[in-house]
Design an enzyme around this catalytic site. Structure first.
Site, PDB file in Angstrom:
ATOM      1  CB  CYS A   1     135.356  34.017 -16.107  1.00 28.59           C
ATOM      2  SG  CYS A   1     133.937  32.943 -15.990  1.00 28.59           S
TER       3      CYS A   1
ATOM      4  CG  HIS B   1     129.980  33.741 -16.632  1.00 30.80           C
ATOM      5  ND1 HIS B   1     129.218  33.508 -17.755  1.00 30.80           N
ATOM      6  CD2 HIS B   1     130.440  32.522 -16.231  1.00 30.80           C
ATOM      7  CE1 HIS B   1     129.232  32.211 -18.029  1.00 30.80           C
ATOM      8  NE2 HIS B   1     129.954  31.591 -17.118  1.00 30.80           N
TER       9      HIS B   1
ATOM     10  CG  HIS C   1     126.411  29.222 -15.141  1.00 31.37           C
ATOM     11  ND1 HIS C   1     126.928  27.975 -14.902  1.00 31.37           N
ATOM     12  CD2 HIS C   1     127.372  29.904 -15.805  1.00 31.37           C
ATOM     13  CE1 HIS C   1     128.155  27.902 -15.376  1.00 31.37           C
ATOM     14  NE2 HIS C   1     128.462  29.071 -15.928  1.00 31.37           N
TER      15      HIS C   1
ATOM     16  CD  GLU D   1     109.272  51.004 -22.046  1.00 33.74           C
ATOM     17  OE1 GLU D   1     108.876  51.012 -23.220  1.00 33.74           O
ATOM     18  OE2 GLU D   1     109.632  52.042 -21.432  1.00 33.74           O
TER      19      GLU D   1
ATOM     20  CG  HIS E   1     128.385  28.155 -20.465  1.00 33.47           C
ATOM     21  ND1 HIS E   1     129.718  27.912 -20.692  1.00 33.47           N
ATOM     22  CD2 HIS E   1     128.350  28.766 -19.248  1.00 33.47           C
ATOM     23  CE1 HIS E   1     130.428  28.328 -19.666  1.00 33.47           C
ATOM     24  NE2 HIS E   1     129.613  28.849 -18.774  1.00 33.47           N
TER      25      HIS E   1
END
Ligand SMILES: CSC[C@@H](O)[C@@H](O)C(=O)COP(=O)(O)O
Ligand SMILES: [Zn+2]
EC number: 4.2.1.109
Length: 239
Positions: free
Chosen positions: A98, A116, A118, A141, A191
């Site tokens: 990443c 990140h 998954h 909310e 992903h």
């Protein structure tokens, strides 16, 4: 070096090592939430005042990392700390795939941390509406937990298509960061999701709200209700 400068150096080093430990600790928590299982997912924290960026390593059990597993980069992306090579059977440390995506988000947004995930809910919510270019939800909310949003607002999160390698997402992430200037998340179809905030606390809080909203959308869909309308009324099926 005088004692004043030495103590300044000490506190800077401590901030870096504490942040490295914090990322490891948070990833242990995210694993329990189902966000970083199977070595998937990643995290980064930026220490603006020190010009340093911490990133998780690639392809490791994200819940078992320690502070010394972290990569530390300078703001320009060059290496500042590379983790030590551990004895066999571990592979030589490699920074998260990443890395270019995190750097692009830092470049285009004033983020202090990026998660990140998954999580299954981040995947499924893109699969229910496979042609949708964004995820939209209102009158929940938890939308209030997303920066700059209120209960009545429509939260809009861009969705990009997945690619075989994380780095191949760079062009589509760049495009949606430009096209959706208010967004602080990007969902990657089939992903996961990238979520950022001005601090790790903001990134974590918002990540919890986004995951809640994805989960709610899936459950509303299962109940035959349309998550994207204010009333969440019955899904209208086109003939
Ligand atoms: C289950 S492998 C997932 C990876 O390919 C990737 O999508 C990911 O999120 C983690 O990459 P990493 O390089 O380990 O930080
Ligand atoms: Zn991923």
């Amino acid at each position: 070096m005088d004692s004043h400068s030495k103590s300044g150096q000490f506190w800077k080093i401590k901030q870096v090592t504490d942040s490295m430990a914090l990322v490891a600790e948070l990833c242990g928590h995210f694993y329990k939430m189902g966000w970083v299982s199977g070595t998937g997912g990643a995290m980064s924290v930026r220490l603006h005042h020190l010009g340093l960026i911490i990133m998780t390593p690639s392809g490791v059990q994200k819940e078992r990392m320690t502070a010394e597993d972290m990569f530390v980069k300078c703001s320009d992306g060059s290496d500042f700390i590379i983790p030590p090579v551990k004895a066999s059977p571990h592979k030589p440390p490699k920074c998260s795939d990443c890395n270019p995506l995190f750097m692009k988000i830092y470049e285009m947004r004033n983020a202090g941390a990026i998660i990140h995930s998954h999580a299954m809910e981040a995947c499924l919510v893109t699969m229910i509406r496979p042609l949708s270019k964004d995820f939209r939800i209102t009158h929940m909310e938890m939308i209030k937990g997303i920066e700059g949003h209120g209960y009545y607002d429509e939260l809009i999160v861009p969705i990009i298509e997945n690619a075989a390698q994380e780095g191949e997402l760079i062009n589509s992430i760049t495009e949606v960061l430009e096209a959706y200037p208010r967004t602080n998340a990007v969902v990657v179809r089939n992903h996961g999701v990238f979520i950022w905030g001005e601090s790790w606390i903001s990134a974590k809080t918002q990540a919890e709200c986004y995951h809640y909203l994805f989960d709610a959308a899936i459950k509303l869909h299962q109940l035959g209700m349309d998550w994207s309308t204010p009333s969440h009324g019955p899904i209208k099926r086109s003939s």
